[in-house]
Design a protein around this motif. Structure first.
Motif, PDB file in Angstrom:
ATOM      1  N   ASP A 117      59.530  41.314  -6.765  1.00  0.00           N
ATOM      2  CA  ASP A 117      60.862  41.885  -6.877  1.00  0.00           C
ATOM      3  C   ASP A 117      61.638  40.989  -7.834  1.00  0.00           C
ATOM      4  O   ASP A 117      61.829  39.796  -7.568  1.00  0.00           O
ATOM      5  N   MET A 118      62.065  41.537  -8.982  1.00  0.00           N
ATOM      6  CA  MET A 118      62.687  40.728 -10.027  1.00  0.00           C
ATOM      7  C   MET A 118      64.065  40.200  -9.624  1.00  0.00           C
ATOM      8  O   MET A 118      64.476  39.140 -10.083  1.00  0.00           O
ATOM      9  N   ASN A 119      64.774  40.897  -8.759  1.00  0.00           N
ATOM     10  CA  ASN A 119      66.095  40.434  -8.336  1.00  0.00           C
ATOM     11  C   ASN A 119      66.001  39.349  -7.269  1.00  0.00           C
ATOM     12  O   ASN A 119      66.686  38.336  -7.345  1.00  0.00           O
ATOM     13  N   ARG A 120      65.165  39.568  -6.283  1.00  0.00           N
ATOM     14  CA  ARG A 120      65.027  38.598  -5.193  1.00  0.00           C
ATOM     15  C   ARG A 120      64.036  37.494  -5.525  1.00  0.00           C
ATOM     16  O   ARG A 120      63.950  36.505  -4.814  1.00  0.00           O
ATOM     17  N   ARG A 121      63.226  37.706  -6.597  1.00  0.00           N
ATOM     18  CA  ARG A 121      62.206  36.739  -7.021  1.00  0.00           C
ATOM     19  C   ARG A 121      61.242  36.400  -5.885  1.00  0.00           C
ATOM     20  O   ARG A 121      60.905  35.246  -5.647  1.00  0.00           O
ATOM     21  N   ARG A 122      60.797  37.446  -5.231  1.00  0.00           N
ATOM     22  CA  ARG A 122      59.855  37.311  -4.121  1.00  0.00           C
ATOM     23  C   ARG A 122      58.740  38.347  -4.269  1.00  0.00           C
ATOM     24  O   ARG A 122      58.965  39.444  -4.768  1.00  0.00           O
ATOM     25  N   ALA A 123      57.580  37.972  -3.767  1.00  0.00           N
ATOM     26  CA  ALA A 123      56.460  38.910  -3.761  1.00  0.00           C
ATOM     27  C   ALA A 123      56.760  40.049  -2.798  1.00  0.00           C
ATOM     28  O   ALA A 123      57.396  39.850  -1.755  1.00  0.00           O
ATOM     29  N   VAL A 124      56.329  41.237  -3.184  1.00  0.00           N
ATOM     30  CA  VAL A 124      56.458  42.408  -2.325  1.00  0.00           C
ATOM     31  C   VAL A 124      55.065  43.003  -2.123  1.00  0.00           C
ATOM     32  O   VAL A 124      54.100  42.590  -2.763  1.00  0.00           O
ATOM     33  N   ARG A 125      54.976  43.965  -1.256  1.00  0.00           N
ATOM     34  CA  ARG A 125      53.682  44.591  -0.986  1.00  0.00           C
ATOM     35  C   ARG A 125      53.129  45.280  -2.228  1.00  0.00           C
ATOM     36  O   ARG A 125      53.872  45.870  -3.008  1.00  0.00           O
ATOM     37  N   ILE A 126      51.822  45.198  -2.347  1.00  0.00           N
ATOM     38  CA  ILE A 126      51.127  45.890  -3.433  1.00  0.00           C
ATOM     39  C   ILE A 126      51.307  47.396  -3.213  1.00  0.00           C
ATOM     40  O   ILE A 126      51.153  47.879  -2.080  1.00  0.00           O
ATOM     41  N   PRO A 127      51.620  48.155  -4.257  1.00  0.00           N
ATOM     42  CA  PRO A 127      51.828  49.605  -4.091  1.00  0.00           C
ATOM     43  C   PRO A 127      50.634  50.302  -3.420  1.00  0.00           C
ATOM     44  O   PRO A 127      49.476  49.947  -3.645  1.00  0.00           O
ATOM     45  N   ARG A 128      50.948  51.277  -2.599  1.00  0.00           N
ATOM     46  CA  ARG A 128      49.921  52.042  -1.867  1.00  0.00           C
ATOM     47  C   ARG A 128      48.868  52.601  -2.822  1.00  0.00           C
ATOM     48  O   ARG A 128      47.683  52.662  -2.491  1.00  0.00           O
ATOM     49  N   ALA A 129      49.277  52.997  -4.018  1.00  0.00           N
ATOM     50  CA  ALA A 129      48.344  53.572  -4.989  1.00  0.00           C
ATOM     51  C   ALA A 129      47.227  52.591  -5.349  1.00  0.00           C
ATOM     52  O   ALA A 129      46.106  53.011  -5.630  1.00  0.00           O
ATOM     53  N   VAL A 130      47.502  51.297  -5.327  1.00  0.00           N
ATOM     54  CA  VAL A 130      46.476  50.301  -5.618  1.00  0.00           C
ATOM     55  C   VAL A 130      45.476  50.235  -4.458  1.00  0.00           C
ATOM     56  O   VAL A 130      44.267  50.186  -4.670  1.00  0.00           O
ATOM     57  N   HIS A 131      45.979  50.267  -3.236  1.00  0.00           N
ATOM     58  CA  HIS A 131      45.103  50.271  -2.056  1.00  0.00           C
ATOM     59  C   HIS A 131      44.207  51.504  -2.041  1.00  0.00           C
ATOM     60  O   HIS A 131      43.080  51.447  -1.562  1.00  0.00           O
ATOM     61  N   ASP A 132      44.725  52.610  -2.556  1.00  0.00           N
ATOM     62  CA  ASP A 132      44.004  53.882  -2.502  1.00  0.00           C
ATOM     63  C   ASP A 132      42.982  54.068  -3.621  1.00  0.00           C
ATOM     64  O   ASP A 132      42.261  55.060  -3.620  1.00  0.00           O
ATOM     65  N   LEU A 133      42.923  53.131  -4.568  1.00  0.00           N
ATOM     66  CA  LEU A 133      41.959  53.273  -5.661  1.00  0.00           C
ATOM     67  C   LEU A 133      40.535  53.258  -5.127  1.00  0.00           C
ATOM     68  O   LEU A 133      40.199  52.471  -4.236  1.00  0.00           O
ATOM     69  N   GLU A 134      39.714  54.127  -5.653  1.00  0.00           N
ATOM     70  CA  GLU A 134      38.290  54.148  -5.311  1.00  0.00           C
ATOM     71  C   GLU A 134      37.587  53.178  -6.260  1.00  0.00           C
ATOM     72  O   GLU A 134      37.353  53.481  -7.427  1.00  0.00           O
ATOM     73  N   LEU A 135      37.307  51.985  -5.739  1.00  0.00           N
ATOM     74  CA  LEU A 135      36.798  50.897  -6.574  1.00  0.00           C
ATOM     75  C   LEU A 135      35.349  51.109  -6.974  1.00  0.00           C
ATOM     76  O   LEU A 135      34.603  51.826  -6.308  1.00  0.00           O
ATOM     77  N   LEU A 136      34.984  50.452  -8.050  1.00  0.00           N
ATOM     78  CA  LEU A 136      33.606  50.488  -8.515  1.00  0.00           C
ATOM     79  C   LEU A 136      32.703  49.730  -7.564  1.00  0.00           C
ATOM     80  O   LEU A 136      33.122  48.773  -6.926  1.00  0.00           O
ATOM     81  N   ASP A 137      31.465  50.130  -7.493  1.00  0.00           N
ATOM     82  CA  ASP A 137      30.466  49.375  -6.741  1.00  0.00           C
ATOM     83  C   ASP A 137      29.910  48.323  -7.702  1.00  0.00           C
ATOM     84  O   ASP A 137      28.821  48.446  -8.229  1.00  0.00           O
ATOM     85  N   ARG A 138      30.720  47.286  -7.936  1.00  0.00           N
ATOM     86  CA  ARG A 138      30.374  46.282  -8.947  1.00  0.00           C
ATOM     87  C   ARG A 138      30.691  44.897  -8.399  1.00  0.00           C
ATOM     88  O   ARG A 138      31.750  44.674  -7.848  1.00  0.00           O
ATOM     89  N   ASP A 139      29.766  43.989  -8.561  1.00  0.00           N
ATOM     90  CA  ASP A 139      29.965  42.632  -8.069  1.00  0.00           C
ATOM     91  C   ASP A 139      31.077  41.939  -8.836  1.00  0.00           C
ATOM     92  O   ASP A 139      31.269  42.172 -10.018  1.00  0.00           O
TER      93      ASP A 139
END
Length: 190
Positions: A117-139
């Motif tokens: 968060d650029m105003n509070r200068r604190r980490a926030v939760r990763i967007p749900r869309a990132v959690h929902d990505l279907e990741l590669l089966d790659r080491d």
């Protein structure tokens, strides 16, 4: 709805203003390539800096582990590849590979990114869309390289074991930590 992730590639040429006295690409040059390609890939996945900035947020690189088989040199054309590898708490992980003109892998890296968060200068939760990505089966690039280099033919079996162990630990929400304090000579397990 999950989105299937593909490896993202971009070509770069090492310019004269990106090299050191030995005509090799500077570390800063490679990290700039990584940031550029990560940003472009995030945009393609609908997670651009611009979309986050509309919400007063931005991506921030918090950790980068880089390994080079050899240094890229002035005038060399490189292909840099990247893909997301998952989310751990407030951190989104992403891997990179660098290939030369003959398609030889000459470098690889793992990275960790936070949304801030650029105003509070604190980490926030990763967007749900990132959690929902279907990741590669790659080491992960560095783990794979280490296992293959150190364990040889046994590497695929060890990776399967590590994957199974990690999946079980996540399912049980079991997290362990290890800290060493050089000044106090203490080892702490949590």
């Amino acid at each position: 709805m999950s989105q299937k992730v593909q490896v993202f590639h971009k070509s770069f040429e090492v310019h004269s203003y990106e090299i050191d006295a030995r005509e090799r690409a500077r570390v800063k040059t490679l990290t700039n390539y990584f940031q550029e390609i990560a940003g472009r890939h995030a945009s393609e996945l609908g997670l651009s800096m611009a979309s986050l900035q509309e919400q007063g947020q931005t991506w921030m690189l918090v950790r980068l582990n880089l390994q080079l088989g050899r240094w890229p040199s002035w005038g060399e054309r490189l292909t840099v590849s990247t893909w997301p590898t998952g989310v751990e708490s407030l951190v989104a992980n992403r891997d990179f590979e660098i290939h030369d003109e003959s398609s030889q892998r000459i470098g690889w890296a793992t990275s960790a990114w936070m949304v801030v968060d650029m105003n509070r200068r604190r980490a926030v939760r990763i967007p749900r869309a990132v959690h929902d990505l279907e990741l590669l089966d790659r080491d992960r690039a560095l783990i794979d390289e280490f296992l293959r280099g150190y364990y040889g033919p046994a590497a695929p079996h060890l990776m399967a074991y590590l994957d199974a162990f990690s999946a079980e630990a996540r399912a049980r929400q079991f997290y362990a930590s290890y800290k060493y304090s050089p000044s106090g000579g203490r080892h702490t397990y949590g």
